[in-house]
Design an enzyme around this catalytic site. Sequence first.
Site, PDB file in Angstrom:
ATOM      1  N   ASP A 115      16.823  24.745 -18.280  1.00  0.00           N
ATOM      2  CA  ASP A 115      17.096  23.441 -17.676  1.00  0.00           C
ATOM      3  C   ASP A 115      17.327  22.372 -18.753  1.00  0.00           C
ATOM      4  OD1 ASP A 115      17.577  21.590 -15.733  1.00  0.00           O
ATOM      5  OD2 ASP A 115      15.498  21.354 -15.095  1.00  0.00           O
ATOM      6  N   SER A 119      13.536  12.815 -14.737  1.00  0.00           N
ATOM      7  CA  SER A 119      13.972  14.098 -15.298  1.00  0.00           C
ATOM      8  C   SER A 119      14.814  13.896 -16.551  1.00  0.00           C
ATOM      9  CB  SER A 119      14.786  14.875 -14.261  1.00  0.00           C
ATOM     10  OG  SER A 119      13.985  15.270 -13.177  1.00  0.00           O
ATOM     11  N   HIS A 170      19.798  19.984 -14.769  1.00  0.00           N
ATOM     12  CA  HIS A 170      19.989  19.607 -13.374  1.00  0.00           C
ATOM     13  C   HIS A 170      20.364  18.129 -13.216  1.00  0.00           C
ATOM     14  CE1 HIS A 170      15.629  18.368 -13.517  1.00  0.00           C
ATOM     15  NE2 HIS A 170      16.070  17.423 -12.712  1.00  0.00           N
TER      16      HIS A 170
END
Length: 318
Positions: A182, A260, A141
């Site tokens: 992810d 992230s 992402h």
Amino acid sequence: MEMLASLHTLPSPLPPTTTSSSSEPSYKTPFITRRRAIISASTAAIASLPHFSNPIPSLYPAIALQPQQVELDQEEDRIVRLFQETSPSVVFIEDLELAKIPKSSSKGDRDVVAEDEDAKVEGTGSGFIWDKFGHIVTNYHVVDKLATDQSGLQSCKVLLADASGTSFYKEGKIVGIDPSYDLAVLKVDVEGYELKPIVVGTSRDLRVGQSCFAIGNPFGYENTLTTGVVSGLGREIPSPNGRAIRGAIQTDAAINAGNSGGPLIDSYGHVIGVNTATFTRKGTGISSGVNFAIPIDTVVRTVPYLIVYGTPYSNRFQ
């Protein structure tokens, strides 16, 4: 000095005048008086020194605190060394939207800042160096716009450091993606640079309560360290394509926007997970302290296929 002077003025014991029992008081009384005078003078001398009144008990707290302070200093030094050893393996990723399609250079690499100063930063994230060949592991992402770009206006800029600590920017190119977990792998040109890959650990033997540390770039602040513990294991979180990621690590080490893709490491500096998601307080965007990372054992199984084939093993025959 006052005590010594008082001792010199004390009366000397009187010699006995007779051998009878009635003379004993005249012999012992001055001697007892002298002993009492010595004790009284010593007590007065000590009492006259306010800074030394009750000296021994006042040392107890300081003595008790010394081992605690030494232990604290050792723990802090350990965390400092942990960060210093691991942070060169962590990278800062910027997603850029270019104002025009850039010209390809003969080397296949370009300085996106020099070619398009009007590039818009659409997002930031983190990642870590997987090997000395320039492969970078991050979240899908973080780079999903680049992965799905059809216009040629999306780009990715990676700030990383070599083994000597020298920082430099390079364009990151996607070599493989796995939205189900992810995960994504970028490749940067590292010709002339020696990288320091992160040390890969295992998530198989993790225990709730053990210390862990997150390194990343929250809100664009580079090389930020947050600390916490493993709060839970075997959690289930959603992936970008809607499927469930099972076995996620829960931690209270702060993970915010920009973290992230960065590593979650253990007390030995070994990566045990990829920081991925956080539950935020409704309407605030602030982390609630419930954060999640993809276990490194899942990453180890997936990344080699992404590097070689560009897709996970499960997609090879579809």
